[in-house]
Design a protein around this motif. Structure first.
Motif, short mmCIF file in Angstrom:
data_model
loop_
_atom_site.label_atom_id
_atom_site.label_comp_id
_atom_site.label_asym_id
_atom_site.label_seq_id
_atom_site.Cartn_x
_atom_site.Cartn_y
_atom_site.Cartn_z
N GLN A 144 20.58 14.79 29.01
CA GLN A 144 19.39 14.06 28.58
C GLN A 144 18.24 14.21 29.58
OE1 GLN A 144 19.65 9.76 28.68
NE2 GLN A 144 21.49 9.80 29.95
N LEU A 145 18.58 14.41 30.85
CA LEU A 145 17.52 14.60 31.85
C LEU A 145 16.67 15.81 31.52
CD1 LEU A 145 16.32 13.77 34.64
CD2 LEU A 145 17.91 15.41 35.66
N PHE A 146 17.32 16.90 31.10
CA PHE A 146 16.61 18.16 30.85
C PHE A 146 15.92 18.17 29.49
CE2 PHE A 146 20.18 19.02 33.67
CZ PHE A 146 19.52 19.57 34.76
N LEU A 147 16.21 17.16 28.66
CA LEU A 147 15.61 17.11 27.33
C LEU A 147 14.35 16.26 27.30
CD1 LEU A 147 18.88 16.67 25.20
CD2 LEU A 147 17.62 18.77 25.67
N GLN A 148 14.00 15.66 28.43
CA GLN A 148 12.85 14.77 28.45
C GLN A 148 11.63 15.48 29.05
OE1 GLN A 148 13.52 10.83 29.86
NE2 GLN A 148 15.67 10.82 29.29
N PRO A 149 10.51 15.45 28.34
CA PRO A 149 9.29 16.10 28.86
C PRO A 149 8.88 15.61 30.23
CG PRO A 149 9.02 15.45 26.56
CD PRO A 149 10.31 14.84 27.02
N VAL A 150 9.14 14.33 30.51
CA VAL A 150 8.74 13.78 31.81
C VAL A 150 9.50 14.47 32.94
CG1 VAL A 150 10.46 11.91 31.78
CG2 VAL A 150 8.32 11.64 33.07
N PHE A 151 10.74 14.92 32.66
CA PHE A 151 11.50 15.62 33.69
C PHE A 151 10.79 16.90 34.11
CE2 PHE A 151 14.47 19.19 34.40
CZ PHE A 151 14.96 18.81 35.64
N TRP A 152 10.33 17.66 33.13
CA TRP A 152 9.67 18.93 33.43
C TRP A 152 8.33 18.69 34.12
CZ3 TRP A 152 12.82 22.80 33.37
CH2 TRP A 152 13.92 22.75 32.53
N PRO A 210 28.89 18.91 33.77
CA PRO A 210 30.22 18.46 33.32
C PRO A 210 31.11 17.97 34.46
CG PRO A 210 29.61 20.50 32.23
CD PRO A 210 28.59 20.27 33.31
N TRP A 211 31.09 18.70 35.59
CA TRP A 211 31.87 18.27 36.75
C TRP A 211 31.36 16.93 37.28
CZ3 TRP A 211 29.54 17.77 41.64
CH2 TRP A 211 30.41 17.41 42.67
N PHE A 212 30.05 16.79 37.36
CA PHE A 212 29.47 15.55 37.89
C PHE A 212 29.73 14.39 36.94
CE2 PHE A 212 25.71 12.88 39.13
CZ PHE A 212 26.15 12.61 40.41
N GLU A 229 29.55 9.89 30.68
CA GLU A 229 29.21 11.06 29.86
C GLU A 229 27.70 11.28 29.97
OE1 GLU A 229 30.80 10.91 25.87
OE2 GLU A 229 32.49 9.68 26.53
N LEU A 230 27.32 12.03 31.00
CA LEU A 230 25.90 12.16 31.30
C LEU A 230 25.14 13.04 30.32
CD1 LEU A 230 26.12 12.53 35.18
CD2 LEU A 230 25.69 10.47 33.84
N GLY A 231 25.81 14.11 29.83
CA GLY A 231 25.11 15.02 28.94
C GLY A 231 23.96 15.70 29.66
N LEU A 264 19.28 7.92 35.74
CA LEU A 264 18.62 7.83 34.44
C LEU A 264 19.58 7.31 33.39
CD1 LEU A 264 16.05 8.48 32.77
CD2 LEU A 264 17.02 10.74 32.34
N HIS A 265 20.82 7.81 33.44
CA HIS A 265 21.83 7.33 32.49
C HIS A 265 22.08 5.83 32.66
CE1 HIS A 265 25.52 7.43 30.04
NE2 HIS A 265 26.03 6.65 30.97
N GLU A 266 22.25 5.39 33.91
CA GLU A 266 22.53 3.98 34.15
C GLU A 266 21.37 3.07 33.72
OE1 GLU A 266 25.79 2.71 35.91
OE2 GLU A 266 25.86 4.34 34.45
N LEU A 267 20.16 3.56 33.90
CA LEU A 267 18.99 2.75 33.54
C LEU A 267 18.67 2.80 32.06
CD1 LEU A 267 16.60 3.65 36.51
CD2 LEU A 267 17.94 1.55 36.22
N SER A 268 19.36 3.69 31.32
CA SER A 268 19.04 3.86 29.90
C SER A 268 19.88 2.98 28.99
CB SER A 268 19.26 5.34 29.49
OG SER A 268 20.66 5.66 29.46
N TYR A 269 20.80 2.19 29.55
CA TYR A 269 21.71 1.41 28.70
C TYR A 269 20.95 0.48 27.76
CZ TYR A 269 26.28 2.83 30.38
OH TYR A 269 27.42 3.54 30.64
#
Length: 800
Positions: free
Chosen positions: A372-380, A359-361, A368-370, A42-47
């Motif tokens: 963001q995956l867990f903050l998106q409604p589509v993830f849930w 953080p380890w991943f 810097e992944l943060g 998701l991070h790589e595709l969000s650039y």
């Protein structure tokens, strides 16, 4: 009814704690792996998706051709293309140009070297929706000698003061007035900019409008009007290039082709000359996406196998429930409810550990992944679908099969799996091990390729080399100061040699010169070469070998009129042998030079690339890098001494350095990260697949308990029983091996094709994973077989 379901579930869990743990853990590990990889993908595709007009912003990529052969591909191409496209095509709403001009900026006694300073044209902030904290987007880059700083850079130079209207001095000479402050660029952008001077400043300093199509090194972005078809617009460019440059290109047998790169595709699809920074790789993202899907599927298959293996033990429970009046629909609901609950437990565990391990991943991936995956409604929403889908897929088989048993036969012990059910489970095991073997082959291949590149003879000695960045604040005495500094540090016993050059191994030469040819050749035979300026100590310091001729010497007068070629450049110039090149003359940008030597090819850049055609020019004090060969264990003490000398000879310049071997290997950092990630998740997939095999072998051993007891009574040995039970599983593994080998060959050859220097896939790369899988299979099956074989035959014969 639900209360009864959960009561039954609790009893089942309490009675089978180890089974439940393995079942939930396998599913949780699979989902955890999937979540972590999903964050990276998701991070790589969000650039650059944060840009408001990202669907209309395109970078102009330039391909240059010599004699019809592609010679160079530029992220930062022709200087004049932007203004000409804006003037000649109504489809182009705006354009923005950038030119990298790193400098040492100073505010009084506060000074730093800024590698990520660019000159940008006035519409930059109108093309890109980067928020200005101070200043107006249409004005901040309009006038000469203006500079716009990132928020963090403004604080670095001015602290808490308002920087607007204050000045910074660049390279001790030119003063810039701060006209704006922009918000720090997010991590998910292909750009890396800390400061921007106005582009008109560059034209003022050079006293020349930058409009040439033969001058590369300028990034150009265009913003298309609403509704413009980018592909249709790009199709118009060849005719425009022909009209503008056709005659000149034919004269020199050259060519240029412009392409529109969607800004959101740059990070994953671009690795050209003068990128902002190292980009990602779409192939790696897709590979890891497939790994994530495979792990998740393997986890579900594992759950089904374990559930099925254990469900046989619940057959009598089902029979009793049906005798007591339980409907098949109620039994189906019970098993699906249990499956849903276990899937929910697995998802919750997976989500919790994913948050903890992010953080380890992030460190592992270098991103810097943060969260963001867990903050998106589509993830849930996807997570909810996974829970339901996982429950249905993993619970549907035991739910319907067990609930369909006939009570009389079940209570008499006359139940067995159908041929279709056995075939399904065997098919799932084969699928698991096809995936596992393929992943193991991939892990070995990635590891071997990386080790091959790092251990390959580069043709250049980069060990024990300390590289200092040469000063940017200089004056007319620079050459004399360099000689003073060189002599001073060369006198230290710890220092073996000192040399200066415009590029060092591991860096892309920033001088790409076209129009170079032998004097005996016509203009249509000229080519592009990469040029490095060096002093007379370069070859000796780096252990470079001469094929023929001589090396540069600081003692030869007018040495600057001589050049060295490497073997690739010699061949490109048309010499039949290196010896033929000696004392021939070449034409180079309006001047002629004599070839005095041909150097053996070495890898200036990563082994992912072929040898560059290099030309070396002499300069007694080139500006770029000072390479210092050292031989000492007291490196800290030496560094402190060098820094003192630096500050004395080059005041006002930051002392910056790196070790060349570490710098060179940074080129492989992305591949190493990919290899590590690939290896870790491959190991997880194999572990989960082993759990699936554990389930199926457990089911087989349970179902054949009476048979094993009879065989023991008739004198069967433990080894014979192991061979009997293992045979079916070895056949499944053999089928998986046969199917996985061609798949692995295709996948890994696809990955290896990006490397100019690459390994050959040896037979053992496939044999070792296959052997490991066979060993895992035998050990896993043996555990259950031995356990059942050790049961007293009397108990075995009374089983069921």
């Amino acid at each position: 009814m639900l209360k009864n379901y959960f009561t039954s579930l609790w009893r089942h869990i309490s009675k089978n704690k180890v089974f439940t743990f393995i079942n939930v853990a396998g599913l949780a590990i699979g989902m955890l792996a999937c979540m972590l990889i999903a964050q990276f993908v998701l991070h790589e595709l969000s650039y650059d998706s944060f840009l408001e007009k990202s669907d209309r912003i395109f970078r102009i990529k330039l391909d240059r051709y010599d004699k019809g052969v592609l010679s160079t591909q530029w992220a930062a191409g022709a200087a004049g293309i932007g203004p000409d496209l804006k003037s000649n095509f109504s489809e182009v709403k705006r354009f923005a140009r950038l030119s990298k001009q790193g400098a040492t900026l100073a505010n009084g006694d506060t000074y730093f070297r800024e590698e990520d300073m660019y000159f940008a044209s006035e519409d930059f902030f109108k093309v890109f929706s980067i928020r200005l904290i101070e200043g107006v987007d249409s004005l901040v880059l309009k006038e000469p000698f203006k500079i716009v700083l990132s928020e963090s850079m403004a604080k670095k130079y001015f602290g808490q003061e308002n920087p607007m209207g204050k000045t910074l001095k660049a390279n001790g000479q030119t003063e810039y007035e701060v006209s704006g402050v922009f918000e720090d660029l997010p991590v998910n952008t292909h750009m890396k900019i800390d400061a921007m001077g106005s582009f008109v400043t560059l034209e003022k300093l050079w006293n020349d409008p930058v409009l040439s199509w033969n001058w590369d090194g300028f990034m150009t972005y265009i913003l298309l009007e609403d509704g413009v078809d980018a592909q249709a617009f790009e199709a118009k460019l060849p005719d425009f290039v022909e009209k503008k440059m056709g005659e000149e290109m034919r004269k020199f047998n050259a060519g240029m082709v412009f392409h529109l790169q969607p800004v959101q595709d740059i990070h994953l699809d671009s690795d050209y000359i003068m990128e902002f920074k190292a980009n990602g790789n779409r192939q790696s993202v897709y590979f890891l996406s497939v790994v994530a899907i495979l792990i998740l599927v393997i986890a579900w298959i594992n759950y089904i196998n374990l559930s099925t293996a254990k469900s046989v033990e619940r057959a009598r429970e089902v029979g009793i429930r049906k005798v007591m009046g339980g409907y098949q629909s109620q039994l189906v609901q019970q098993f699906l409810t249990e499956s849903l609950f276990l899937n929910l437990m697995a998802v919750l565990f997976a989500a919790g550990f994913a948050i903890l391990l992010t953080p380890w991943f992030s460190g592992l991936t270098g991103r810097e992944l943060g969260y963001q995956l867990f903050l998106q409604p589509v993830f849930w929403l996807v997570l909810l679908v996974l829970i339901v889908l996982g429950a249905v897929m993993s619970g549907i088989y035991p739910a319907f099969v067990l609930s369909s048993f006939r009570p009389v036969e079940v209570l008499k012990g006359k139940f067995k799996n159908t041929d279709q059910g056995l075939l399904l489970r065997k098919g799932m095991v084969i699928a698991q091990f096809i995936a596992s073997i393929t992943l193991m082959v991939g892990t070995f291949t990635v590891f071997l390729q990386l080790r091959y590149m790092q251990n390959q003879d580069l043709g250049v000695d980069i060990e024990q080399t300390l590289v200092l960045r040469s000063p940017s604040v200089t004056d007319s005495t620079y050459k004399q100061k360099y000689q003073v500094f060189k002599q001073r540090i060369a006198d230290y016993t710890e220092v073996l040699s000192v040399t200066a050059s415009t590029a060092v191994p591991g860096t892309q030469p920033n001088w790409n010169a076209g129009g170079i040819r032998r004097l005996s050749q016509g203009e249509d035979e000229q080519n592009q070469y990469r040029v490095i300026m060096t002093d007379g100590s370069f070859n000796e310091s780096f252990g470079l070998e001469m094929v023929t001729g001589r090396d540069f010497s600081d003692e030869v007068s007018n040495e600057w009129k001589n050049v060295l070629l490497n073997e690739s450049a010699s061949r490109l110039m048309g010499f039949s042998s290196p010896e033929e090149a000696i004392n021939d003359r070449i034409f180079f940008w309006g001047d002629t030079f004599n070839i005095v030597g041909v150097m053996k090819d070495y890898h200036q850049e990563s082994l992912k690339k072929s040898y560059d055609a290099l030309i070396f020019r002499y300069n007694d004090a080139p500006n770029g890098f000072y390479s210092v060969k050292v031989q000492t264990s007291q490196i800290r003490e030496l560094m402190a001494t060098l820094e003192e000398d630096w500050k004395e000879v080059f005041p006002g310049n930051p002392f910056e350095y790196f070790f060349l071997d570490e710098h060179y290997n940074q080129q492989y950092e992305a591949d190493q990260q990919f290899g590590t990630i690939f290896g870790i998740f491959s190991a997880l997939a194999i572990f989960i697949a082993s759990l699936g095999l554990f389930g199926l072998s457990s089911l087989t051993a349970i179902q054949r308990t009476k048979e094993i007891g009879i065989r023991k009574v008739l004198g069967a040995s433990l080894f014979g029983l192991l061979r009997l039970i293992s045979k079916d599983f070895i056949i499944l593994v053999a089928i998986a091996i046969l199917l996985s080998i061609p798949l692995s060959v295709w996948i890994m050859n696809s990955w290896l094709q990006d490397f100019a220097a690459r390994i050959t896939l040896s037979w053992w790369v496939f044999a070792v994973p296959s052997l490991l899988v066979i060993i895992i299979t035998i050990l896993t099956v043996s555990v259950h077989t031995i356990k059942v074989a050790l049961i007293n035959p009397v108990r075995s014969l009374s089983y069921e």
